[in-house]
Motif scaffolding. Structure first.
Motif, PDB file in Angstrom:
ATOM      1  N   TYR A   1       0.830  -1.207   0.000  1.00  0.00           N
ATOM      2  CA  TYR A   1       0.000   0.000   0.000  1.00  0.00           C
ATOM      3  C   TYR A   1       0.858   1.248   0.000  1.00  0.00           C
ATOM      4  N   ILE A   2       0.252   2.315  -0.495  1.00  0.00           N
ATOM      5  CA  ILE A   2       0.842   3.650  -0.369  1.00  0.00           C
ATOM      6  C   ILE A   2      -0.040   4.450   0.591  1.00  0.00           C
ATOM      7  N   PHE A   3       0.610   5.005   1.638  1.00  0.00           N
ATOM      8  CA  PHE A   3      -0.108   5.788   2.636  1.00  0.00           C
ATOM      9  C   PHE A   3       0.504   7.177   2.747  1.00  0.00           C
ATOM     10  N   GLY A   4      -0.295   8.115   3.243  1.00  0.00           N
ATOM     11  CA  GLY A   4       0.218   9.442   3.560  1.00  0.00           C
ATOM     12  C   GLY A   4       1.115   9.396   4.788  1.00  0.00           C
ATOM     13  N   GLY A   5       2.001  10.380   4.881  1.00  0.00           N
ATOM     14  CA  GLY A   5       2.956  10.382   5.980  1.00  0.00           C
ATOM     15  C   GLY A   5       2.333  10.495   7.348  1.00  0.00           C
TER      16      GLY A   5
ATOM     17  N   VAL B   1      -6.658  -3.436  11.184  1.00  0.00           N
ATOM     18  CA  VAL B   1      -6.716  -4.840  10.761  1.00  0.00           C
ATOM     19  C   VAL B   1      -7.142  -5.732  11.913  1.00  0.00           C
ATOM     20  N   TRP B   2      -6.583  -5.510  13.106  1.00  0.00           N
ATOM     21  CA  TRP B   2      -6.967  -6.330  14.249  1.00  0.00           C
ATOM     22  C   TRP B   2      -8.424  -6.072  14.640  1.00  0.00           C
TER      23      TRP B   2
ATOM     24  N   VAL C   1      -8.068  -5.671   2.693  1.00  0.00           N
ATOM     25  CA  VAL C   1      -7.886  -4.678   1.622  1.00  0.00           C
ATOM     26  C   VAL C   1      -8.896  -3.561   1.780  1.00  0.00           C
ATOM     27  N   ALA C   2     -10.146  -3.923   2.060  1.00  0.00           N
ATOM     28  CA  ALA C   2     -11.181  -2.900   2.205  1.00  0.00           C
ATOM     29  C   ALA C   2     -10.895  -1.987   3.388  1.00  0.00           C
ATOM     30  N   ALA C   3     -10.445  -2.576   4.497  1.00  0.00           N
ATOM     31  CA  ALA C   3     -10.179  -1.780   5.703  1.00  0.00           C
ATOM     32  C   ALA C   3      -9.013  -0.830   5.487  1.00  0.00           C
TER      33      ALA C   3
ATOM     34  N   GLN D   1      -3.840   0.662  -2.775  1.00  0.00           N
ATOM     35  CA  GLN D   1      -3.191  -0.624  -2.997  1.00  0.00           C
ATOM     36  C   GLN D   1      -2.360  -0.586  -4.265  1.00  0.00           C
ATOM     37  N   ARG D   2      -1.149  -1.111  -4.132  1.00  0.00           N
ATOM     38  CA  ARG D   2      -0.261  -1.157  -5.291  1.00  0.00           C
ATOM     39  C   ARG D   2      -0.451  -2.476  -6.033  1.00  0.00           C
TER      40      ARG D   2
END
Length: 737
Positions: free
Chosen positions: A655-659, A670-671, A725-727, A735-736
Motif C-alpha cells: 500500500y501507499i499511505f500518507g505520511g 486490521v486487528w 484490503v477494504a479496511a 493498494q499497489r
C-alpha cells in the motif's frame, strides 16, 4: 604517625612487651598498624583518630597505657633554676582579667589584641645561650619519628611537641623589633615570609604574632623566616599559646600550609599545657646550650577553658552497654583515664564527671559511656541479639523492579547510578521543557519535525524544582527532575574514554514539588550509544529497502524499540505508540508508549542539538519509563499454549499511505476486523522517494494466518484478504499492483 614505645615507657612502668602493648592500645582505639625496628629503635606506626589530639604524643599514649594496665603515670616536672620556676599553671583571678604589658614581668611585654582567638599566651626569655647540635638522645629520638634534627633550640620545640603534644615556637629575640610581642589580626596586604621561605600575602582573616612593626609568625601554623633561630642567636623568646581551632583550620587551608602544629591546634590542644611546655623547652635549651632565664614566665590568660561537667547515670551506662556494670567499676575506669567523679544520689546512682583539660572531645554523657566501654574492653560485653520485630518485608514493587532489572541485564545493559543533583540548566532542559513556573513539554507534529510547546503528562505540569540550600556547585544546585541528565553524562564519560558501545540503565527517584508537597516518583532510564544498538542488530535484519544513512538510522531506531518492547513485555501483550514525545528527542526517531490509557514510556534518539550541546561523540538513544504507572498496572499473567499443528499461511499487502498514517493505525484497523485466525502483522518493507509522491510512503504489510484445528482453505484466505484490503483502503491507503 610514628611513636616510640621506648619513649612511652619513660612515663609508665610496663611489664608487657611491645607487641602486646600494640595490641592492647589498638583495642582501646589507638590503632597500631605496624611495628618497625628492634630494641630502643622500635617504632609504632599508629593511626590515631582526629578527635584524639591528646594521644598524638608519647605522654598521651603513656596515659592510655597506664589506664589499660592500671599502672601509675609518672608526672613531668621541669627542672628549672630555683629562682625562675614557673608559677602554677592555674591562673590567678588577676590573670583571668588579663594583665597589661606594664603589669607583667619586665622581661618581655606581651599584648594580645584578639583574646577571643588567643585566650592564653605564655612566654619565657633565655639570654646568653649557645646554638649547637642537640644531644645524641634527643636527635636520635627525633630521627626515629622522621624528624630532621636542626639545632638544640629548634629541636627542643619539636621534642616537646612529640613529648606532650603541645606546639611551641622560639624567636631570636634580638630580631624582634620594638622589644615586644603583639597578637593581632593581619592587615590586608601585609607580607610574611614563613620558615619554608615562601612569601605569603596576608588578609584581615589571618591571625599573626607580631613584633612592634611587622608579623613574625602565622599564629599556630608556622613561624617567620626573619626571626628564626640561627647559629648567631644568643637571646631566645619561647612562646606557647592556645589558639582558637576554627581560625587555625581556616588559615591552614587558605595558605595550603598543613604543619604538625596546625594539625594539633585545629583539633584542640590542652589549654593547661602552655606554661609546662614553655618550661620544658627552656630546660632543654639551658641543659644543652647554657644561658640564663630572665624573670618569671609571662602568662596572659583572658578566660578559662573549663569544660562543663557531665552528669553520668549508672542506669544509662547499663542500658547502653547491655551489661550490669558496678558503680565502683565505672568510677575506677574513668578515674584511670583522668576524669574526676563526684558521686550523687542514693547508692551512687549517678556521678558528676569533670572532664580533664586534654579531652576536648568529651562533651556529652554518651561520650563518657564510650570511654567506659573502650577501657573495660568491648570483648568483655556478652553477645546479645536485638529484640525481634518481625521478618524483613519486601516492598510491594520489588518483584517488578527485579523483573525489569533482570530483563535489562539480559538485553546487555549494565546498571549504573548517577548523582541526584543536577544544574538549573538541565532541570529546565530535561524536566519536560521546564520553564520555571510550570512544566510544559515540547512535542513534534506528525512528521514535519516542527517542535511546539504544550502541557504534557510526563512530569506533572505543577512540578517545581527542589533547590539545595548549600549546593556544592552551580552544576549540582537542584535535586534531579529527570534521570536523563545523569544518563547523558555517564554515556559521555564512556565515549570520552573510547568505550563506544556503552549500554546503561538506571532505576531511581526524581524529586519535584507538586501542590506544595515534595514527591519522589520512581523512573527507569535506558541509555545506549548508536554503535552499541547497531552492533546488536542481526546481519540480515535491515528491512528498509532504501539506501544510505537514513535507512540505517531508521533501522537502528527499530532495534532500540525492540529493547524497550522486550522490557515492557511482562506488562502488556500489545503496546500503542504515538509521536507525542519531549522536545529533546529526534522528531522522526522517537515515540511515546501507551498501555491502555496509561502513558508508560517515551524513547528514541536524542535530538542532534542536544548531542552537540553536550559534546557527545556519537548519537545516543534514551528510554524513560514511568515506574509508577507500571506499579499500578502490575505484571500480566502469562498464558502458554501449544504450538500449532497446522501450517501457517502468509499474505502480503502493498500500500501507499500518507505520511500522517502510522503503522499503529494500520495494525489497529486490521486487528479490529476480529479475524480469529489472524496471528501476526508486521511491516516487511518501507520505501520513500523514487516514484512515490512526496509526503507519502510505500509499505509492504505481511500478515500471518493460522488455525489451531484445521488447515486453512483458499476461500477463507480470499475472504479475509478482501476484508483487510477494504479496511486499509478505507484508512486512506492505495493498494499497489
Amino acid at each position: 604517625m610514628k611513636l616510640s614505645p621506648h619513649w612511652i615507657r619513660d612515663y609508665v612502668d610496663l611489664t608487657v612487651d611491645d607487641r602486646r602493648l600494640a595490641e592492647d592500645l589498638t583495642d582501646v582505639g589507638l590503632g597500631v598498624e605496624g611495628i618497625e625496628g628492634t630494641g630502643a629503635d622500635t617504632v609504632f606506626e599508629m593511626e590515631i583518630g582526629t578527635n584524639r589530639p591528646d594521644a598524638m604524643n608519647h605522654y598521651g599514649v603513656a596515659r592510655e597505657a597506664a589506664a589499660i594496665y592500671d599502672a601509675p603515670l609518672k608526672s613531668i616536672d621541669p627542672n628549672l633554676p630555683a629562682a625562675a620556676k614557673a608559677a602554677p599553671s592555674s591562673a590567678s583571678d588577676a590573670a583571668l582579667k588579663g594583665r597589661s604589658s606594664t603589669e607583667r614581668d619586665a622581661a618581655f611585654p606581651i599584648t594580645v589584641e584578639e583574646p577571643s582567638l588567643c585566650p592564653r599566651f605564655s612566654a619565657r626569655v633565655i639570654r646568653n645561650t649557645h646554638i649547637k647540635a642537640s644531644p645524641e638522645k634527643i636527635a636520635r629520638r627525633l630521627q626515629l619519628l622522621d624528624q630532621r634534627p636542626i639545632s638544640n633550640a629548634v629541636d627542643a620545640t619539636n621534642y616537646v611537641l612529640w613529648q606532650i603534644g603541645k606546639p611551641t615556637h622560639v624567636f631570636d629575640m634580638d630580631l624582634l623589633e620594638g622589644g615586644k610581642i603583639v597578637v593581632r589580626r593581619a592587615r590586608d596586604g601585609e607580607m610574611l615570609k614563613t620558615l619554608d621561605g615562601v612569601e605569603r600575602k596576608l588578609t584581615s582573616e589571618d591571625l599573626v604574632v607580631c613584633d612592634a612593626k611587622k608579623p613574625v609568625g602565622l599564629a599556630g601554623v608556622m613561624g617567620g623566616y626573619d626571626t628564626m633561630i640561627t647559629e648567631k642567636t644568643r637571646n631566645i623568646l619561647i612562646e606557647s599559646a592556645w589558639w582558637d581551632p576554627g581560625i587555625i583550620r581556616k588559615m591552614s587551608r587558605r595558605h595550603a600550609l598543613h604543619t604538625d602544629a596546625s594539625h594539633r591546634f585545629e583539633r584542640g590542644a590542652d589549654f593547661e599545657s602552655t606554661v609546662l611546655s614553655c618550661d620544658l623547652v627552656a630546660q632543654m635549651i639551658l641543659e644543652s646550650g647554657g644561658g640564663e632565664l630572665v624573670g618569671d614566665v609571662v602568662d596572659f590568660v583572658s578566660r578559662k577553658m573549663d569544660q562543663a561537667p557531665v552528669v553520668l547515670h549508672v542506669s544509662e551506662v547499663r542500658r547502653i552497654l547491655g551489661s550490669n556494670l558496678d558503680a565502683g567499676l565505672i568510677f575506677s575506669l574513668l578515674k584511670r583515664l583522668g576524669f574526676t567523679l563526684i558521686p550523687e544520689g542514693q547508692e551512687n546512682a549517678q556521678f558528676r564527671v569533670h572532664i580533664p583539660s586534654w579531652r576536648l572531645d568529651v562533651e556529652r554523657e554518651i561520650d563518657v559511656i564510650e570511654e567506659i566501654a573502650r577501657l573495660h574492653g568491648y570483648n568483655k560485653f556478652p553477645n546479645t541479639l536485638p529484640a525481634y520485630s518481625g521478618a524483613v518485608v519486601e516492598l510491594p514493587h520489588a518483584p517488578i523492579d527485579r523483573t525489569l532489572r533482570q530483563r535489562a541485564l539480559a538485553l546487555g545493559y549494565n546498571e549504573a547510578i548517577s548523582l541526584t543533583f543536577i544544574s538549573h540548566a538541565d532541570a529546565e532542559r530535561f524536566e519536560s521543557g521546564y520553564t520555571g513556573t510550570s512544566a510544559v513539554k515540547a512535542t513534534h507534529d506528525g512528521g514535519g519535525g516542527t517542535a511546539r510547546l504544550e502541557a504534557g503528562p510526563f512530569h506533572s505540569s505543577a512540578a517545581r524544582v527542589l533547590e539545595l540550600e548549600n549546593p556544592l556547585s552551580e552544576e549540582a544546585s537542584v535535586m534531579r527532575t529527570s534521570l536523563l541528565p545523569g544518563m547523558l553524562d555517564m554515556l559521555a564519560w564512556n565515549l570520552n574514554r573510547d568505550v563506544s558501545d556503552a549500554r546503561l540503565f538506571e532505576m531511581g527517584s526524581v524529586y519535584e514539588l507538586s501542590g506544595g508537597e515534595r514527591i519522589e516518583p520512581r523512573w527507569m532510564c535506558l541509555g545506549a550509544t548508536l554503535s552499541s544498538v547497531r552492533g546488536s542488530l542481526p546481519v540480515s535484519g535491515v528491512l528498509d529497502v532504501s539506501k544510505g544513512e537514513q535507512a540505517a538510522a531508521a533501522e537502528t531506531f527499530r532495534g532500540f524499540k525492540g529493547d524497550v518492547e522486550s522490557l515492557l513485555a511482562p506488562f502488556a501483550s500489545h503496546l500503542r505508540f504515538d509521536r507525542k514525545t519531549a522536545g529533546y528527542f529526534h522528531p522522526e526517531r522517537s515515540t511515546r508508549v501507551m498501555i491502555d490509557a496509561a502513558e508508560v514510556a517515551q524513547f528514541g534518539q536524542i535530538h542532534p542539538e542536544v548531542v552537540a550541546a553536550r559534546k557527545l561523540r556519537q548519537d545516543v538513544f534514551i528510554a524513560e519509563i514511568d515506574l509508577k504507572q507500571l506499579y499500578q498496572l502490575g505484571m500480566r499473567r502469562t498464558n502458554f499454549r501449544p504450538l500449532g499443528k497446522y501450517p501457517a499461511v502468509e499474505r502480503d499487502f502493498s500500500y501507499i499511505f500518507g505520511g500522517d498514517v502510522s503503522f499503529v493505525e494500520m495494525k489497529k484497523t486490521v486487528w479490529g476486523l476480529d479475524i480469529a485466525e489472524l496471528q501476526e502483522m508486521r511491516p516487511a518493507e518501507i520505501f520513500r522517494g523514487g516514484s512515490i509522491p512526496a509526503g507519502k510512503y510505500s509499505v509492504l504489510l505481511r500478515v500471518k494466518f493460522q488455525a489451531a484445528d484445521r488447515t486453512l482453505r483458499e476461500d477463507e484466505m480470499a475472504e479475509w484478504s478482501g476484508k483487510i484490503v477494504a479496511a486499509l483502503t478505507k484508512l486512506g491507503g492505495t493498494q499497489r499492483a
